[in-house]
Design a protein around this motif. Structure first.
Motif, PDB file in Angstrom:
ATOM      1  N   SER A 158     -21.685  19.621 -22.988  1.00 23.43           N
ATOM      2  CA  SER A 158     -22.308  20.303 -21.864  1.00 23.43           C
ATOM      3  C   SER A 158     -21.208  20.981 -21.053  1.00 23.43           C
ATOM      4  N   ARG A 159     -21.249  22.273 -20.978  1.00 26.31           N
ATOM      5  CA  ARG A 159     -20.189  23.027 -20.306  1.00 26.31           C
ATOM      6  C   ARG A 159     -20.661  23.556 -18.965  1.00 26.31           C
ATOM      7  N   THR A 160     -19.710  23.862 -18.103  1.00 23.62           N
ATOM      8  CA  THR A 160     -20.053  24.395 -16.788  1.00 23.62           C
ATOM      9  C   THR A 160     -19.724  25.890 -16.747  1.00 23.62           C
ATOM     10  N   LEU A 161     -20.680  26.650 -16.257  1.00 25.21           N
ATOM     11  CA  LEU A 161     -20.479  28.092 -16.162  1.00 25.21           C
ATOM     12  C   LEU A 161     -20.912  28.570 -14.783  1.00 25.21           C
ATOM     13  N   TYR A 162     -20.495  29.777 -14.427  1.00 20.92           N
ATOM     14  CA  TYR A 162     -20.940  30.291 -13.140  1.00 20.92           C
ATOM     15  C   TYR A 162     -21.181  31.794 -13.180  1.00 20.92           C
ATOM     16  N   GLU A 187     -10.522  28.545  -9.002  1.00 21.75           N
ATOM     17  CA  GLU A 187     -10.888  27.423  -8.147  1.00 21.75           C
ATOM     18  C   GLU A 187     -12.050  26.626  -8.734  1.00 21.75           C
ATOM     19  N   LEU A 188     -13.042  27.343  -9.252  1.00 25.09           N
ATOM     20  CA  LEU A 188     -14.188  26.646  -9.849  1.00 25.09           C
ATOM     21  C   LEU A 188     -13.754  25.890 -11.095  1.00 25.09           C
ATOM     22  N   ASN A 189     -12.785  26.439 -11.765  1.00 24.25           N
ATOM     23  CA  ASN A 189     -12.257  25.744 -12.932  1.00 24.25           C
ATOM     24  C   ASN A 189     -11.568  24.452 -12.499  1.00 24.25           C
ATOM     25  N   ARG A 190     -10.827  24.538 -11.426  1.00 26.27           N
ATOM     26  CA  ARG A 190     -10.090  23.377 -10.929  1.00 26.27           C
ATOM     27  C   ARG A 190     -11.030  22.326 -10.328  1.00 26.27           C
ATOM     28  N   ARG A 191     -11.991  22.815  -9.550  1.00 25.09           N
ATOM     29  CA  ARG A 191     -12.875  21.896  -8.832  1.00 25.09           C
ATOM     30  C   ARG A 191     -14.021  21.356  -9.676  1.00 25.09           C
ATOM     31  N   HIS A 192     -14.569  22.228 -10.518  1.00 21.93           N
ATOM     32  CA  HIS A 192     -15.785  21.837 -11.249  1.00 21.93           C
ATOM     33  C   HIS A 192     -15.617  21.883 -12.757  1.00 21.93           C
ATOM     34  N   ASN A 193     -14.410  22.109 -13.211  1.00 18.19           N
ATOM     35  CA  ASN A 193     -14.182  22.239 -14.637  1.00 18.19           C
ATOM     36  C   ASN A 193     -15.044  23.355 -15.238  1.00 18.19           C
ATOM     37  N   CYS A 194     -15.222  24.394 -14.440  1.00 18.93           N
ATOM     38  CA  CYS A 194     -16.035  25.524 -14.883  1.00 18.93           C
ATOM     39  C   CYS A 194     -15.174  26.430 -15.761  1.00 18.93           C
ATOM     40  N   SER A 195     -15.684  26.745 -16.949  1.00 17.25           N
ATOM     41  CA  SER A 195     -14.850  27.475 -17.899  1.00 17.25           C
ATOM     42  C   SER A 195     -15.507  28.720 -18.481  1.00 17.25           C
ATOM     43  N   LEU A 232      -5.918  34.706 -14.490  1.00 17.09           N
ATOM     44  CA  LEU A 232      -5.380  33.887 -13.397  1.00 17.09           C
ATOM     45  C   LEU A 232      -5.519  32.400 -13.701  1.00 17.09           C
ATOM     46  N   THR A 233      -6.680  32.033 -14.229  1.00 13.86           N
ATOM     47  CA  THR A 233      -6.917  30.618 -14.528  1.00 13.86           C
ATOM     48  C   THR A 233      -5.908  30.107 -15.567  1.00 13.86           C
ATOM     49  N   ARG A 234      -5.617  30.952 -16.528  1.00 16.00           N
ATOM     50  CA  ARG A 234      -4.636  30.540 -17.532  1.00 16.00           C
ATOM     51  C   ARG A 234      -3.267  30.362 -16.879  1.00 16.00           C
ATOM     52  N   ARG A 235      -2.933  31.269 -15.974  1.00 18.82           N
ATOM     53  CA  ARG A 235      -1.615  31.193 -15.368  1.00 18.82           C
ATOM     54  C   ARG A 235      -1.454  30.020 -14.410  1.00 18.82           C
ATOM     55  N   VAL A 236      -2.466  29.815 -13.572  1.00 17.41           N
ATOM     56  CA  VAL A 236      -2.286  28.763 -12.567  1.00 17.41           C
ATOM     57  C   VAL A 236      -2.752  27.395 -13.038  1.00 17.41           C
ATOM     58  N   ASN A 237      -3.791  27.353 -13.874  1.00 19.86           N
ATOM     59  CA  ASN A 237      -4.294  26.051 -14.313  1.00 19.86           C
ATOM     60  C   ASN A 237      -3.888  25.727 -15.744  1.00 19.86           C
ATOM     61  N   GLY A 238      -3.389  26.719 -16.432  1.00 19.99           N
ATOM     62  CA  GLY A 238      -3.058  26.511 -17.833  1.00 19.99           C
ATOM     63  C   GLY A 238      -4.290  26.249 -18.673  1.00 19.99           C
ATOM     64  N   GLU A 239      -5.421  26.778 -18.239  1.00 17.17           N
ATOM     65  CA  GLU A 239      -6.681  26.515 -18.934  1.00 17.17           C
ATOM     66  C   GLU A 239      -7.195  27.764 -19.632  1.00 17.17           C
ATOM     67  N   LYS A 240      -7.724  27.561 -20.793  1.00 14.26           N
ATOM     68  CA  LYS A 240      -8.373  28.649 -21.524  1.00 14.26           C
ATOM     69  C   LYS A 240      -9.832  28.708 -21.073  1.00 14.26           C
ATOM     70  N   VAL A 241     -10.238  29.823 -20.510  1.00 12.50           N
ATOM     71  CA  VAL A 241     -11.626  29.941 -20.065  1.00 12.50           C
ATOM     72  C   VAL A 241     -12.257  31.205 -20.650  1.00 12.50           C
TER      73      VAL A 241
END
Length: 431
Positions: free
Chosen positions: A32-36, A184-192, A210-219
Motif C-alpha cells: 500500500s503506497r502513499t500518493l498525493y 516534505e510529504l515524502n519525509r513526513r508521510h512516506n509519500c512517494s 529535490l526529494t532524491r537530493r535531500v531525502n535520498g529517496e526515489k519517488v
RNA sequence: GGAGGGGUUCCCGAGUGGCCAAAGGGAUCAGACUGUAAAUCUGACGCGAAAGCUUCGGUGGUUCGAAUCCACCCCCCUCCA
C-alpha cells in the motif's frame, strides 16, 4: 493488483506521462503506497477541471493505496505560472485561508477517511512553509535548484519568451515550493508518488529531483492528460461560465445538464475519465449506441454517474426531476407541489409581484438573469423563442408585461415557467 | 537610471482628427436543421423598449469635432547600464 490499476488507467486514457515508469508497476504491487495530489485555492470552490485528479486519488485508494489531498494554503498565496499566459493577481492571505477551508471540505467528499491503513488525509502546505525563514529556504531548498534548468521548463517558457508577458520572481519560485511539498510529504508521510494534470509535469519532476537530493529517496510522478473537446473549445466552460463542484455555484440541475450536453465525439472518452464504470461496459455502451439509430444513451449515463459522484443521490434525483419536468414537454403533468419542488431543487427562480412589474419584458427577464442584456431578450422575443407557460410571446408584448403575467394565466394561480431559447428556464412565483 | 515598444469594446486584433459604438476573427446568445449532440446556414452581439446615453489605461488640454493631436501621470514588455 496495482499493475492492474495502471493497466486500467491506461485503458481509460488517464495516463499522460510517468516518471519512473519502469519501476512504478512493481512498486505499486509491492504494497500500500502513499500518493498525493495538490489543489490550490484560487476560488472558494473547485471546478470540474479538478475532477479527474480527485477521482484519480480515489482510483488509487480503491486499489489499496493511501491518498493525500494537499490543499495549497501556501502555494495558493504565490500562484502557479505553469502554462499561464499572464502573471496573476495575488489574493490576500485571509481570503486564501478561507478558500483553503472550503476546499478541504470539498476534496474530502471524494476520498475515504475511514479505510484503515489506506485512509485518506488532507494536508496543507502552509503547515511546513509558514514558519520557514528566507535564509533557510534559500540555503536548504533553493540551493538544490538550477535556474538554468528551471528556465528550460516548457511550463514557463512561453512566459519567458512571449512578447508582452513576463514572469515575476514570486511566481517563478512556485516550482520550488511545490517541489518542497513533495519532499516534505515524502519525509513526513512516506509519500512517494505525486499525480497531477499534464501542466504539472514540470513541478512534479522538480519535486522528484529535490526529494532524491535531500531525502535520498526515489519517488514517482504521474500526470493525466488535459481534457480536450473534439471541437477544440475549452472543456469545462459553458454559456453561464465555469462548472463548479459547489452546488451553491452550479446547481446539481445545471451540473447534470452540462454533462447531458456532451458531444457524441467526446462522450465515451469522458465516461472513461469521469466515471468508475468499467471500460468494457463503456465500450459495450458505445457499441450499442452505434448500432441503434437516433439519440445515444451515453450522455444520460455520463450525466447520471458524474452528478451522483459530485452531488450524491439526492442531487442527482433533483436534477433528474427538473430535467424530466422541463424537457418532457408536458408541463401540464406538473402539480403545484412539483413546482414548489422544482424551485427547491435548484431551478432558477424568483418571486414576482404583479403590482410592481417592470415596464418591459426585456427588463423583467434580464433582471431574472435569463439573458445578459435586453438586446438578447429582444432577439429571442422577435424569433418566438420566449415561452411563458408553454405559450410563445412575441416582441409586440414587450411593453405589456401585465398582459403576459396576469393572475388568470398563472399556473395554480401563482407560477409562470418561462423558457428562453431551447434550454434556459426560469420559474416566477407570485408573491 | 538610459533607450525603445505597448495599453482599443469578453478575448485576439484593425483603426492615427469627422464617413467610428469603432474593421476582421474567436467566444457568446437566438433562429433553421437535429437528438437538450456535432457540423452548416442566418441574425444579434456597449447600455437602453425607445428617445437617447456611456466607451478606446488615467487626468487635463488643443479643436466646431479626438480612440486618433498635446501635457502630465499609471501600468506592461524589450534591450542597455
Amino acid at each position: 493488483m496495482s499493475s492492474a490499476l495502471l493497466a486500467d488507467l491506461r485503458a481509460r486514457g488517464l495516463v499522460f506521462q510517468v516518471a519512473g515508469e519502469d519501476e512504478l508497476p512493481a512498486w505499486l504491487d509491492g504494497g500500500s503506497r502513499t500518493l498525493y495530489c495538490g489543489f490550490d485555492p484560487t476560488a472558494d470552490s473547485l471546478h470540474i477541471g479538478s475532477l479527474v485528479p480527485l477521482l484519480m486519488l480515489r482510483r488509487f485508494q480503491d486499489a489499496g493505496h493511501r491518498p493525500l489531498a494537499l490543499v495549497g494554503g501556501a502555494t495558493g498565496l504565490i500562484g502557479d505560472p505553469s502554462f499561464k499566459a499572464q502573471e496573476r493577481q495575488l489574493n490576500t492571505p485571509d481570503v486564501v485561508a478561507g478558500w483553503v477551508e472550503k476546499l478541504k471540505a470539498q476534496v474530502s467528499r471524494f476520498i475515504d477517511f475511514e479505510a484503515g491503513e489506506r485512509s485518506a488525509e488532507v494536508v496543507n502546505n502552509l503547515d511546513w512553509t509558514a514558519g520557514m525563514d528566507v535564509l533557510s529556504f534559500l540555503r536548504d531548498v533553493g540551493k538544490h535548484f538550477s535556474v538554468n534548468a528551471m528556465i528550460q521548463k516548457e511550463s514557463v517558457k512561453q512566459r519567458l519568451e512571449r512578447e508582452g508577458a513576463g514572469l515575476s520572481y514570486t511566481e517563478f519560485t512556485y516550482m520550488i515550493l511545490q517541489s518542497y511539498d513533495f519532499s516534505e510529504l515524502n519525509r513526513r508521510h512516506n509519500c512517494s508518488l505525486q499525480i497531477g494534470g499534464s501542466d504539472q509535469w514540470g513541478n512534479i519532476t522538480g519535486g522528484i529531483d529535490l526529494t532524491r537530493r535531500v531525502n535520498g529517496e526515489k519517488v514517482f510522478g504521474l500526470t493525466m492528460p488535459l481534457i480536450t473537446k473534439a471541437d477544440g473549445t475549452k472543456f469545462g466552460k459553458t454559456e453561464s461560465g465555469t462548472i463548479w463542484l459547489d452546488a451553491r455555484r452550479t446547481s446539481p440541475y445545471a451540473f447534470y445538464q452540462f454533462w447531458l450536453g456532451t458531444a457524441d465525439a467526446d462522450v465515451y472518452r469522458f465516461l472513461k475519465y469521469f466515471t468508475f464504470l468499467p471500460v468494457v461496459e463503456i465500450d459495450a455502451l458505445e457499441q450499442a449506441d452505434a448500432e441503434r439509430s437516433g439519440r445515444p444513451e451515453a450522455q444520460a449515463v455520463l450525466a447520471r454517474e458524474v452528478t451522483r459522484l459530485v452531488h450524491g443521490d439526492e442531487g442527482l434525483s433533483a436534477a433528474q426531476r427538473i430535467t424530466e419536468a422541463l424537457f418532457s414537454g408536458e408541463l401540464g403533468a406538473l402539480s403545484a407541489e412539483d413546482f414548489a419542488q422544482l424551485r427547491q431543487d435548484g431551478l432558477p427562480a424568483s418571486t414576482l409581484s404583479l403590482s410592481a412589474l417592470p415596464d418591459t419584458l426585456t427588463q423583467l427577464l434580464t433582471e431574472a438573469g435569463m439573458a445578459a442584456s435586453g438586446k438578447q431578450v429582444k432577439d429571442a422575443l422577435g424569433r418566438n423563442a420566449v415561452l411563458v407557460n408553454n405559450a410563445a410571446v412575441g416582441w409586440d408584448a414587450n411593453a405589456e408585461p401585465a398582459r403576459v403575467f396576469c393572475a388568470e394565466s398563472a399556473l395554480f394561480g401563482r407560477y409562470f415557467l418561462v423558457r428562453l431559447g431551447k434550454k434556459k428556464y426560469h420559474l416566477f412565483e407570485l408573491g
